[in-house]
Each structure stands twice: as structure tokens, then as C-alpha cells.
Motif scaffolding. Sequence first.
Motif, PDB file in Angstrom:
ATOM      1  N   VAL A 158       8.511  25.354  -0.213  1.00  0.00           N
ATOM      2  CA  VAL A 158       7.793  24.217   0.373  1.00  0.00           C
ATOM      3  C   VAL A 158       7.204  23.330  -0.731  1.00  0.00           C
ATOM      4  N   ALA A 159       6.527  23.963  -1.699  1.00  0.00           N
ATOM      5  CA  ALA A 159       5.898  23.203  -2.782  1.00  0.00           C
ATOM      6  C   ALA A 159       6.924  22.556  -3.697  1.00  0.00           C
TER       7      ALA A 159
ATOM      8  N   GLU B 117      12.418  18.798   7.730  1.00  0.00           N
ATOM      9  CA  GLU B 117      11.177  18.045   7.927  1.00  0.00           C
ATOM     10  C   GLU B 117      11.215  16.707   7.182  1.00  0.00           C
ATOM     11  N   TYR B 118      12.176  16.549   6.279  1.00  0.00           N
ATOM     12  CA  TYR B 118      12.351  15.292   5.538  1.00  0.00           C
ATOM     13  C   TYR B 118      13.565  14.568   6.114  1.00  0.00           C
TER      14      TYR B 118
ATOM     15  N   ILE C 241      13.199  23.767   5.687  1.00  0.00           N
ATOM     16  CA  ILE C 241      12.149  22.927   5.108  1.00  0.00           C
ATOM     17  C   ILE C 241      12.631  21.487   4.965  1.00  0.00           C
TER      18      ILE C 241
ATOM     19  N   PHE D 106      11.240  16.015  -3.923  1.00  0.00           N
ATOM     20  CA  PHE D 106      11.527  14.933  -2.976  1.00  0.00           C
ATOM     21  C   PHE D 106      10.566  13.756  -3.161  1.00  0.00           C
ATOM     22  N   GLU D 107       9.272  14.041  -3.220  1.00  0.00           N
ATOM     23  CA  GLU D 107       8.279  12.969  -3.216  1.00  0.00           C
ATOM     24  C   GLU D 107       7.944  12.448  -4.608  1.00  0.00           C
ATOM     25  N   GLN D 108       7.853  13.343  -5.581  1.00  0.00           N
ATOM     26  CA  GLN D 108       7.426  12.921  -6.915  1.00  0.00           C
ATOM     27  C   GLN D 108       8.609  12.582  -7.824  1.00  0.00           C
TER      28      GLN D 108
ATOM     29  N   LYS E 151       8.664  19.581  -2.005  1.00  0.00           N
ATOM     30  CA  LYS E 151       7.738  18.443  -1.961  1.00  0.00           C
ATOM     31  C   LYS E 151       7.696  17.726  -3.307  1.00  0.00           C
ATOM     32  N   GLU E 152       7.663  18.519  -4.396  1.00  0.00           N
ATOM     33  CA  GLU E 152       7.641  17.942  -5.737  1.00  0.00           C
ATOM     34  C   GLU E 152       8.921  17.168  -6.037  1.00  0.00           C
TER      35      GLU E 152
END
Length: 202
Positions: A110-111, A147-148, A144, A117-119, A114-115
Motif C-alpha cells: 500500500v505504501a 483503487e487507482y 491495491i 504512483f503519486e510521488q 502510493k509512493e
Amino acid sequence: MKIKYKTGKGEKVHIYIDNQYSFTTDLNTFYSLNLHENEEIDEEKLTYIKEKVDFSYLYNSAIKILSLRAHSEKELKDKLLRKNRVSYIVDDVIDKIKEQKYLDDQAFAVAYIKELFEQKKKSKNFILFKLKQKGISEDVIHQILSEYDVDEKDRIKKIIEEKYGKIQINDEKNRRRIYNFLVRAGFDVGDILSALNEMGEK
């Protein structure tokens, strides 16, 4: 066999068997073994002692590794195995750390997603590849990533706008620079070219 020991630097204890150096451990592990100077031991007890010493060493190494950044189970196991220790002790260490909730592939994924995909603006294919390398199951990754739910071409356009602002898309040098960045991020070449062409027509 007769066991002897000598304290060293940094809370280390050097163990000798029949006056020959055998191995080194830390004070906490040494005290937990309840060893005595000139104690007579057999092969079975020596094997037990070495396994406990190895377990303690690997456990402490694992905690230190995890204190630097989160790891997947596979990443951590691979690092511990590179320390040339026996695999079943590594497995025992992994099991203990999982029981203590210090290691969780779901939370790691999950973390990490997120890193990426988003950052770091990586594509879903890039993320899938990287997480599979780290031993995360495809089912967990897809769960996971679901969700994107964003169209990759629309996302490419958004990334270009956010990263490059009002850059001249039709300038060959700029276009090559953007294209190379997006390819490295794992986006589909067809989606990249389509997005560049559409943005260049505005």
C-alpha cells in the motif's frame, strides 16, 4: 568439550571451545544462554548454542534493516540469506518479526504503490513489475491498484502538465525529453505518443 569466553569491545563476547576461538555474540545473547566458564558441553549443546547465537544475530540485523525503511518479506529474507546463515534460522527470524507486526507485505505494498504512483509518477505496469520483484503477489498488487482507477493516457497528460507546465510540446527537444521520462516511468509508448500528439494540437 570445554567452553570459555572473553569479553571484547562494544559488548561483544568471544566464545572459545577447547581453547580455540569458535564464534562471537553480544552480551544479551550470552547471558540468555546461561553459559559458565569451563563448562563441559557436548555437540548437541554446542549446536543449540550456535543456533541461538545465529538467531539473535539475524534478528538484530533484521530490526536494524527495517529501521532504515520498510521491506517486503522477500527483500528482508534475501538480505538475511546473504549473510551466509542457514535458511531455517532465517525463516524463524522472519516468522518472529511477522508475529511482532514489524513485517507486513500488504501494508508495505500500500505504501510503496502510493509512493510510486503519486510521488514518482510511475505507470501501473512499472509498479506491477517492481512489486513482483519484491515478492508481492499479483493478487495483492491488483487489489491495491484497483483503487487507482485512472485512465493511463489521461494520467500521462496530467503528469506532463504538472511536471512541465506550459512547455512547448511540439518542440523536438522538449518532446524527446518528455517522451524519455514517460518511457522510463513505464508508460505504454502508444499512450505516450497519443497524449503528446493530442496536447500538441491544442
